[in-house]
Design a protein around this motif. Sequence first.
Motif, mmCIF file in Angstrom:
data_model
loop_
_atom_site.group_PDB
_atom_site.id
_atom_site.type_symbol
_atom_site.label_atom_id
_atom_site.label_comp_id
_atom_site.label_asym_id
_atom_site.label_seq_id
_atom_site.Cartn_x
_atom_site.Cartn_y
_atom_site.Cartn_z
ATOM 1 N N UNK A 278 56.806 28.565 -82.752
ATOM 2 C CA UNK A 278 55.607 27.908 -82.345
ATOM 3 C C UNK A 278 56.190 26.982 -81.566
ATOM 4 N N UNK A 279 57.283 25.906 -81.992
ATOM 5 C CA UNK A 279 57.595 25.165 -81.003
ATOM 6 C C UNK A 279 57.985 25.576 -79.727
ATOM 7 N N UNK A 280 58.681 26.739 -79.639
ATOM 8 C CA UNK A 280 59.389 27.475 -78.631
ATOM 9 C C UNK A 280 58.035 27.949 -77.617
ATOM 10 N N UNK A 281 57.126 28.438 -78.338
ATOM 11 C CA UNK A 281 55.860 28.926 -77.573
ATOM 12 C C UNK A 281 54.985 27.852 -76.937
ATOM 13 N N UNK A 282 54.948 26.689 -77.602
ATOM 14 C CA UNK A 282 54.229 25.462 -77.116
ATOM 15 C C UNK A 282 54.998 24.816 -75.797
ATOM 16 N N UNK A 283 56.437 24.998 -76.058
ATOM 17 C CA UNK A 283 57.258 24.477 -75.027
ATOM 18 C C UNK A 283 57.073 25.512 -73.676
ATOM 19 N N UNK A 284 56.842 26.606 -73.884
ATOM 20 C CA UNK A 284 56.750 27.684 -72.838
ATOM 21 C C UNK A 284 55.325 27.348 -72.057
ATOM 22 N N UNK A 285 54.196 27.358 -73.019
ATOM 23 C CA UNK A 285 52.989 27.069 -72.592
ATOM 24 C C UNK A 285 52.637 25.917 -71.795
ATOM 25 N N UNK A 328 46.012 36.406 -77.319
ATOM 26 C CA UNK A 328 45.481 37.518 -76.443
ATOM 27 C C UNK A 328 46.420 37.769 -75.097
ATOM 28 N N UNK A 329 47.419 37.396 -75.139
ATOM 29 C CA UNK A 329 48.658 37.892 -74.178
ATOM 30 C C UNK A 329 49.126 39.147 -74.165
ATOM 31 N N UNK A 330 49.924 39.384 -73.172
ATOM 32 C CA UNK A 330 50.921 40.566 -73.109
ATOM 33 C C UNK A 330 52.297 40.466 -73.004
ATOM 34 N N UNK A 331 52.894 39.434 -72.529
ATOM 35 C CA UNK A 331 54.050 39.105 -72.267
ATOM 36 C C UNK A 331 54.430 37.411 -72.312
ATOM 37 N N UNK A 332 55.585 37.016 -72.107
ATOM 38 C CA UNK A 332 55.956 35.573 -72.040
ATOM 39 C C UNK A 332 55.046 35.010 -70.887
ATOM 40 N N UNK A 333 55.101 35.622 -69.648
ATOM 41 C CA UNK A 333 54.003 34.991 -68.804
ATOM 42 C C UNK A 333 52.705 34.577 -68.969
ATOM 43 N N UNK A 334 52.335 35.244 -70.007
ATOM 44 C CA UNK A 334 50.796 34.978 -70.331
ATOM 45 C C UNK A 334 50.741 33.680 -71.174
ATOM 46 N N UNK A 335 51.871 33.174 -71.629
ATOM 47 C CA UNK A 335 51.888 31.795 -72.384
ATOM 48 C C UNK A 335 51.232 30.813 -71.163
ATOM 49 N N UNK A 336 51.759 30.791 -69.840
ATOM 50 C CA UNK A 336 51.447 29.936 -69.019
ATOM 51 C C UNK A 336 49.924 29.985 -68.488
ATOM 52 N N UNK A 337 49.245 30.990 -68.844
ATOM 53 C CA UNK A 337 47.922 31.093 -68.699
ATOM 54 C C UNK A 337 46.942 31.076 -70.090
ATOM 55 N N UNK A 338 47.846 30.831 -71.215
ATOM 56 C CA UNK A 338 46.903 30.748 -72.572
ATOM 57 C C UNK A 338 46.317 29.722 -72.718
ATOM 58 N N UNK A 339 45.079 29.496 -73.485
ATOM 59 C CA UNK A 339 44.326 28.514 -73.662
ATOM 60 C C UNK A 339 44.848 27.657 -74.753
ATOM 61 N N UNK A 340 45.389 26.379 -74.394
ATOM 62 C CA UNK A 340 45.756 25.475 -75.202
ATOM 63 C C UNK A 340 45.027 23.987 -75.134
ATOM 64 N N UNK A 341 45.135 23.323 -76.063
ATOM 65 C CA UNK A 341 44.333 22.164 -75.920
ATOM 66 C C UNK A 341 45.380 21.123 -76.279
ATOM 67 N N UNK A 342 45.456 20.105 -75.431
ATOM 68 C CA UNK A 342 46.432 18.869 -75.412
ATOM 69 C C UNK A 342 45.646 17.468 -75.806
ATOM 70 N N UNK A 343 46.257 16.908 -76.946
ATOM 71 C CA UNK A 343 45.124 15.929 -77.459
ATOM 72 C C UNK A 343 46.019 14.891 -78.144
ATOM 73 N N UNK A 344 45.400 13.702 -78.649
ATOM 74 C CA UNK A 344 45.971 12.536 -79.278
ATOM 75 C C UNK A 344 46.966 11.959 -78.149
ATOM 76 N N UNK A 345 48.392 11.514 -78.969
ATOM 77 C CA UNK A 345 49.292 10.876 -78.227
ATOM 78 C C UNK A 345 49.729 11.543 -76.906
ATOM 79 N N UNK A 346 49.893 12.685 -77.035
ATOM 80 C CA UNK A 346 50.410 13.404 -76.026
ATOM 81 C C UNK A 346 49.322 13.276 -74.668
#
Length: 377
Positions: A278-285, A328-346
């Motif tokens: 999960x940490x790795x996926x967040x870093x890539x996303x 909802x992705x197909x490959x690692x490149x999908x992580x760059x288009x994945x829907x994520x939320x950035x909140x709080x301190x970050x």
Amino acid sequence: MSTEERKLEHIDIVVNENVQSKESNLLDYVRFVHNPLPENDLDSIDLSKDFCGSSLDAPLVITGITGGHPEAEKINDSISKVVNKFNIAMGVGSQRAAIENPKLIHSFSIVRENAPHAFLIANIGVAQLNKGYSIKELEKAIDMIKANAIAIHVNPGQEAYQDEGDTNFLNLISKIEEINEKISVPIIIKEVGNGLNEELIKVLRSIDIKCFDVAGLGGTNWIKTESIRSRKKHGYPLKEPGKLADFWGNPTALSIIEARMGAMDSYIIGSGGIRDGLDAAKAIALGSDIAGMAFPILKILKIEGEKGLENYIKKMIYQLKTIIFLSGGKNVYSLWKSKITIWGRLGDELLIRGIEPNEYLNKRIQALLWRMKDHVI
């Protein structure tokens, strides 16, 4: 103390003492939006990823840990076998010891023997460029492991608190530029736990450096490590870091975004407190190409051995696969288009640094589309 002896001390302290920063790497302030109907087959998820001209079977790198001592050779032996099995990338620790003493070369060269086709990263400290190191020494480090790239690690915090630290960092950018014009493989500018920033990335990209390892705050802290090492030798640290030991630096999540803002076309390793898939996926996303880790590798290897390390990497790979599937992705490149939320301190720190989170996420997608042209996402 010789470089060889210092490397063994570092391994002992990292494994047996608390050298993790109390500060967060801020990845906890990133959340994937779950897709309950992903319209995909988990078994078809593709984890392969291009990196600096090579292809990895999964977007992971075991970043530079050690070498330069017989005990370190055992560690590199085990790690490189696992790296070869999964076709992920691997960096070695600083090769200065083997350049000073050729008898130690095999503690590094064993990684290429065990992983003949892996992406391997050589390693030299930037401060050595002010102590007589030139293209000659860097090419020796590259040839030692038949490296695909060389990390020049930038570690002013560590050097400032190391008893025998090299703290002359004058005119190093011009020396990096000169070496980059002549060197045979890509240079990766690598921090060691205090993070990179947008301003420096822009300067380095302007001299044609294209690869970076952010190694942000929130994982193993080398200011703290050197302070502990000094205390163990003298009964007290010769240079007391106080709160710097836990809180100095740019947290990993922030560093990744700043690195991408500084050079949209760069290759970025997101590292610093990466502990699972999960940490790795967040870093890539957030914008890195691959995720890097070191401390958990060393710890698991000590406790569970080579088989335990193999199981750890296997778990991380499956976690990455399921995260891509569940978003909802197909490959690692999908992580760059994945829907994520950035909140709080970050989110707050990004705004203070002049980066609006949602604008960045949109800009990241547009800037990285050229990297996706051969991939269905």
